[in-house]
Design a protein around this motif. Structure first.
Motif, PDB file in Angstrom:
ATOM      1  N   ASP A   1       0.848  -1.201   0.000  1.00 53.69           N
ATOM      2  CA  ASP A   1       0.000   0.000   0.000  1.00 53.69           C
ATOM      3  C   ASP A   1       0.877   1.243   0.000  1.00 53.69           C
ATOM      4  O   ASP A   1       0.817   2.088   0.902  1.00 53.69           O
ATOM      5  CB  ASP A   1      -0.966  -0.008   1.180  1.00 53.69           C
ATOM      6  N   GLY A   2       1.713   1.338  -1.021  1.00 56.82           N
ATOM      7  CA  GLY A   2       2.652   2.443  -1.191  1.00 56.82           C
ATOM      8  C   GLY A   2       3.502   2.156  -2.407  1.00 56.82           C
ATOM      9  O   GLY A   2       3.101   1.380  -3.271  1.00 56.82           O
ATOM     10  N   PRO A   3       4.689   2.745  -2.486  1.00 55.10           N
ATOM     11  CA  PRO A   3       5.543   2.505  -3.650  1.00 55.10           C
ATOM     12  C   PRO A   3       5.836   1.018  -3.855  1.00 55.10           C
ATOM     13  O   PRO A   3       6.114   0.292  -2.893  1.00 55.10           O
ATOM     14  CB  PRO A   3       6.822   3.282  -3.311  1.00 55.10           C
ATOM     15  N   THR A   4       5.766   0.582  -5.093  1.00 53.36           N
ATOM     16  CA  THR A   4       6.024  -0.816  -5.424  1.00 53.36           C
ATOM     17  C   THR A   4       7.500  -1.129  -5.203  1.00 53.36           C
ATOM     18  O   THR A   4       8.380  -0.323  -5.503  1.00 53.36           O
ATOM     19  CB  THR A   4       5.615  -1.087  -6.878  1.00 53.36           C
ATOM     20  N   ARG A   5       7.775  -2.324  -4.675  1.00 58.41           N
ATOM     21  CA  ARG A   5       9.136  -2.676  -4.282  1.00 58.41           C
ATOM     22  C   ARG A   5       9.708  -3.771  -5.175  1.00 58.41           C
ATOM     23  O   ARG A   5       9.051  -4.787  -5.437  1.00 58.41           O
ATOM     24  CB  ARG A   5       9.151  -3.172  -2.833  1.00 58.41           C
ATOM     25  N   LEU A   6      10.940  -3.563  -5.595  1.00 56.41           N
ATOM     26  CA  LEU A   6      11.758  -4.613  -6.180  1.00 56.41           C
ATOM     27  C   LEU A   6      12.650  -5.111  -5.050  1.00 56.41           C
ATOM     28  O   LEU A   6      13.478  -4.358  -4.534  1.00 56.41           O
ATOM     29  CB  LEU A   6      12.596  -4.084  -7.335  1.00 56.41           C
ATOM     30  N   MET A   7      12.470  -6.356  -4.643  1.00 62.14           N
ATOM     31  CA  MET A   7      13.161  -6.858  -3.463  1.00 62.14           C
ATOM     32  C   MET A   7      14.630  -7.142  -3.787  1.00 62.14           C
ATOM     33  O   MET A   7      14.938  -7.907  -4.703  1.00 62.14           O
ATOM     34  CB  MET A   7      12.467  -8.115  -2.933  1.00 62.14           C
ATOM     35  N   ALA A   8      15.519  -6.514  -3.022  1.00 62.46           N
ATOM     36  CA  ALA A   8      16.955  -6.616  -3.272  1.00 62.46           C
ATOM     37  C   ALA A   8      17.594  -7.664  -2.357  1.00 62.46           C
ATOM     38  O   ALA A   8      16.895  -8.468  -1.723  1.00 62.46           O
ATOM     39  CB  ALA A   8      17.605  -5.249  -3.107  1.00 62.46           C
ATOM     40  N   LYS A   9      18.910  -7.652  -2.260  1.00 58.55           N
ATOM     41  CA  LYS A   9      19.638  -8.749  -1.621  1.00 58.55           C
ATOM     42  C   LYS A   9      19.531  -8.759  -0.100  1.00 58.55           C
ATOM     43  O   LYS A   9      19.588  -9.819   0.514  1.00 58.55           O
ATOM     44  CB  LYS A   9      21.113  -8.681  -2.050  1.00 58.55           C
ATOM     45  N   ALA A  10      19.370  -7.594   0.540  1.00 61.59           N
ATOM     46  CA  ALA A  10      19.307  -7.526   2.002  1.00 61.59           C
ATOM     47  C   ALA A  10      17.859  -7.619   2.483  1.00 61.59           C
ATOM     48  O   ALA A  10      17.381  -6.792   3.259  1.00 61.59           O
ATOM     49  CB  ALA A  10      19.964  -6.250   2.513  1.00 61.59           C
ATOM     50  N   SER A  11      17.177  -8.628   2.013  1.00 61.70           N
ATOM     51  CA  SER A  11      15.797  -8.912   2.417  1.00 61.70           C
ATOM     52  C   SER A  11      15.682 -10.409   2.616  1.00 61.70           C
ATOM     53  O   SER A  11      16.556 -11.180   2.195  1.00 61.70           O
ATOM     54  CB  SER A  11      14.807  -8.447   1.340  1.00 61.70           C
ATOM     55  N   PHE A  12      14.619 -10.838   3.254  1.00 58.85           N
ATOM     56  CA  PHE A  12      14.401 -12.271   3.481  1.00 58.85           C
ATOM     57  C   PHE A  12      14.482 -13.056   2.171  1.00 58.85           C
ATOM     58  O   PHE A  12      15.275 -13.993   2.030  1.00 58.85           O
ATOM     59  CB  PHE A  12      13.049 -12.469   4.156  1.00 58.85           C
ATOM     60  N   ILE A  13      13.698 -12.629   1.166  1.00 59.11           N
ATOM     61  CA  ILE A  13      13.696 -13.354  -0.098  1.00 59.11           C
ATOM     62  C   ILE A  13      15.026 -13.183  -0.827  1.00 59.11           C
ATOM     63  O   ILE A  13      15.514 -14.110  -1.488  1.00 59.11           O
ATOM     64  CB  ILE A  13      12.507 -12.912  -0.986  1.00 59.11           C
ATOM     65  N   GLY A  14      15.639 -12.022  -0.695  1.00 60.44           N
ATOM     66  CA  GLY A  14      16.936 -11.807  -1.328  1.00 60.44           C
ATOM     67  C   GLY A  14      17.991 -12.758  -0.798  1.00 60.44           C
ATOM     68  O   GLY A  14      18.839 -13.264  -1.559  1.00 60.44           O
ATOM     69  N   ILE A  15      17.967 -13.013   0.504  1.00 55.70           N
ATOM     70  CA  ILE A  15      18.928 -13.932   1.109  1.00 55.70           C
ATOM     71  C   ILE A  15      18.671 -15.365   0.647  1.00 55.70           C
ATOM     72  O   ILE A  15      19.611 -16.125   0.366  1.00 55.70           O
ATOM     73  CB  ILE A  15      18.871 -13.815   2.643  1.00 55.70           C
ATOM     74  N   ILE A  16      17.408 -15.760   0.548  1.00 52.64           N
ATOM     75  CA  ILE A  16      17.094 -17.105   0.060  1.00 52.64           C
ATOM     76  C   ILE A  16      17.624 -17.301  -1.361  1.00 52.64           C
ATOM     77  O   ILE A  16      18.263 -18.318  -1.673  1.00 52.64           O
ATOM     78  CB  ILE A  16      15.574 -17.357   0.090  1.00 52.64           C
ATOM     79  N   LEU A  17      17.385 -16.328  -2.235  1.00 56.33           N
ATOM     80  CA  LEU A  17      17.857 -16.440  -3.615  1.00 56.33           C
ATOM     81  C   LEU A  17      19.377 -16.463  -3.674  1.00 56.33           C
ATOM     82  O   LEU A  17      19.972 -17.176  -4.495  1.00 56.33           O
ATOM     83  CB  LEU A  17      17.285 -15.295  -4.447  1.00 56.33           C
ATOM     84  N   SER A  18      20.018 -15.703  -2.801  1.00 57.76           N
ATOM     85  CA  SER A  18      21.477 -15.722  -2.737  1.00 57.76           C
ATOM     86  C   SER A  18      21.983 -17.070  -2.253  1.00 57.76           C
ATOM     87  O   SER A  18      22.953 -17.623  -2.790  1.00 57.76           O
ATOM     88  CB  SER A  18      21.975 -14.603  -1.813  1.00 57.76           C
ATOM     89  N   ASP A  19      21.334 -17.639  -1.232  1.00 53.13           N
ATOM     90  CA  ASP A  19      21.720 -18.961  -0.732  1.00 53.13           C
ATOM     91  C   ASP A  19      21.568 -20.026  -1.818  1.00 53.13           C
ATOM     92  O   ASP A  19      22.322 -21.007  -1.847  1.00 53.13           O
ATOM     93  CB  ASP A  19      20.870 -19.346   0.476  1.00 53.13           C
ATOM     94  N   ALA A  20      20.583 -19.825  -2.693  1.00 53.10           N
ATOM     95  CA  ALA A  20      20.365 -20.770  -3.790  1.00 53.10           C
ATOM     96  C   ALA A  20      21.311 -20.528  -4.958  1.00 53.10           C
ATOM     97  O   ALA A  20      21.362 -21.337  -5.898  1.00 53.10           O
ATOM     98  CB  ALA A  20      18.913 -20.684  -4.268  1.00 53.10           C
ATOM     99  N   GLY A  21      22.049 -19.420  -4.932  1.00 51.24           N
ATOM    100  CA  GLY A  21      22.963 -19.105  -6.014  1.00 51.24           C
ATOM    101  C   GLY A  21      22.269 -18.665  -7.286  1.00 51.24           C
ATOM    102  O   GLY A  21      22.792 -18.854  -8.388  1.00 51.24           O
ATOM    103  N   LEU A  22      21.094 -18.045  -7.144  1.00 48.52           N
ATOM    104  CA  LEU A  22      20.327 -17.597  -8.302  1.00 48.52           C
ATOM    105  C   LEU A  22      20.620 -16.133  -8.602  1.00 48.52           C
ATOM    106  O   LEU A  22      20.715 -15.307  -7.693  1.00 48.52           O
ATOM    107  CB  LEU A  22      18.830 -17.806  -8.050  1.00 48.52           C
ATOM    108  N   ARG A  23      20.744 -15.816  -9.873  1.00 51.85           N
ATOM    109  CA  ARG A  23      21.120 -14.473 -10.301  1.00 51.85           C
ATOM    110  C   ARG A  23      19.954 -13.508 -10.177  1.00 51.85           C
ATOM    111  O   ARG A  23      18.792 -13.894 -10.317  1.00 51.85           O
ATOM    112  CB  ARG A  23      21.611 -14.503 -11.755  1.00 51.85           C
ATOM    113  N   ARG A  24      20.286 -12.227  -9.954  1.00 57.12           N
ATOM    114  CA  ARG A  24      19.289 -11.173  -9.858  1.00 57.12           C
ATOM    115  C   ARG A  24      19.520 -10.164 -10.981  1.00 57.12           C
ATOM    116  O   ARG A  24      20.661  -9.939 -11.398  1.00 57.12           O
ATOM    117  CB  ARG A  24      19.394 -10.446  -8.508  1.00 57.12           C
TER     118      ARG A  24
END
Length: 331
Positions: free
Chosen positions: A215-238
């Motif tokens: 309910d505000g500006p739309t967010r592109l989730m970056a690396k220092a977020s819960f989902i960002g850390i999961i994707l980093s742990d999986a070795g997936l590119r952003r």
């Protein structure tokens, strides 16, 4: 360091002055016979390493014995207590429009009392539960720390987002469950790598974009977020716009192109539905390569964003494995 013999006395005086609480405390005291029992050997093993002093975001706290009646005032900490197999007598179940504990926590929370809302927990009810440990976060309840510490030993993490793994480790020290925490985190990280390796091998190292409508500006989730850390742990590119050491990048409709990647995962938080509708009606949205290639995936916000837990991370890995058609590597 706080001395909790004095603290518990203060807690009784606090509770006694609260409307209708005396009866609740009396009934709770009558139920003391349902405390765990066992042989002297079992009890000694359970209490090994206590009393102990735990250093945390608000200082240091002495914990006299291994906690058996825990209160967690943040949903991610609720899930951490459950992960570590300890009894949770009270907690904050979830955010905003979700009013119950997640179903996947099962019987572990069937007798847990809801103490919400998050921004104004019910301290009368909390005191009546006679906790022997309270856990929360400075970002949530900084102003309540002294009051909570008068009720029971209290441990605060700083925040609940990018530090989620450190929070589990800290909570494990307070609970005497260090080995279990290490094992759970290691198992998750090993699984994340297996799933990520399989996705990269099958889909040729795809880029993964995560768009969250709130309910505000739309967010592109970056690396220092819960989902960002999961994707980093999986070795997936952003994609470049999200390959940043920050929580999120906020965009307007004019910058929709920054959301593009080989695959886009979309979540919607309560109140963000209108923003999502406007974004997805914009012609710029339909020009995204992931949209044109039918590589847009709607996922649950309560798992990908607000769970902030090992349990939630495993569900994210389930979704990723299903999306790419690879082995989920579930034990």
């Amino acid at each position: 360091m706080r001395r909790f013999a004095r603290g518990r006395a203060l807690a009784v005086r606090l509770a006694a002055g609260l409307t209708g609480l005396a009866l609740a405390i009396g009934l709770a005291a009558c139920g003391s016979s349902d405390q765990p029992t066992g042989s002297d050997t079992d009890q000694a093993a359970a209490g090994a390493g206590f009393p102990r002093t735990v250093t945390h975001d608000k200082g240091s706290t002495e914990i006299p014995a291994k906690p058996k009646r825990i209160v967690a005032l943040d949903n991610s900490l609720v899930e951490a207590v459950v992960l570590l197999g300890r009894p949770l007598v009270g907690g904050i179940s979830s955010y905003r429009n979700l009013k119950t504990f997640p179903e996947y926590l099962g019987d572990a929370v069937k007798d847990t009392r809801e103490l919400g809302p998050l921004d104004n927990p019910n301290l009368e009810l909390l005191a009546s539960l006679r906790p022997d440990l309270i856990v929360s976060a400075t970002v949530r309840h900084d102003a309540l720390y002294d009051k909570l510490s008068q009720i029971a030993p209290t441990v605060f993490v700083k925040t609940t987002g990018p530090s989620w793994k450190d929070n589990i480790t800290l909570l494990a020290r307070a609970l005497g469950e260090e080995e279990r925490a290490a094992a759970e985190l290691a198992a998750y990280e090993a699984r994340a790598k297996k799933v990520g390796d399989a996705i990269n091998a099958k889909a040729n190292n795809p880029t993964i974009s995560v768009v969250r409508f709130v309910d505000g500006p739309t967010r592109l989730m970056a690396k220092a977020s819960f989902i960002g850390i999961i994707l980093s742990d999986a070795g997936l590119r952003r994609p470049a716009a999200q390959d940043k050491d920050e929580f999120a990048v906020e965009i307007s409709e004019e910058r929709i192109e920054l959301a593009d990647a080989d695959h886009i995962f979309v979540t919607t938080y309560s109140g963000g539905e209108g923003y999502r509708a406007r974004f997805q009606a914009n012609p710029l949205w339909h020009r995204l390569s992931a949209v044109q290639g039918n590589r847009l995936h709607e996922v649950k916000d309560e798992l990908w964003m607000t769970s902030v837990s090992v349990q939630g991370a495993h569900f994210v890995l389930d979704d990723l494995a299903k999306t790419f058609g690879v082995d989920p590597a579930r034990a």
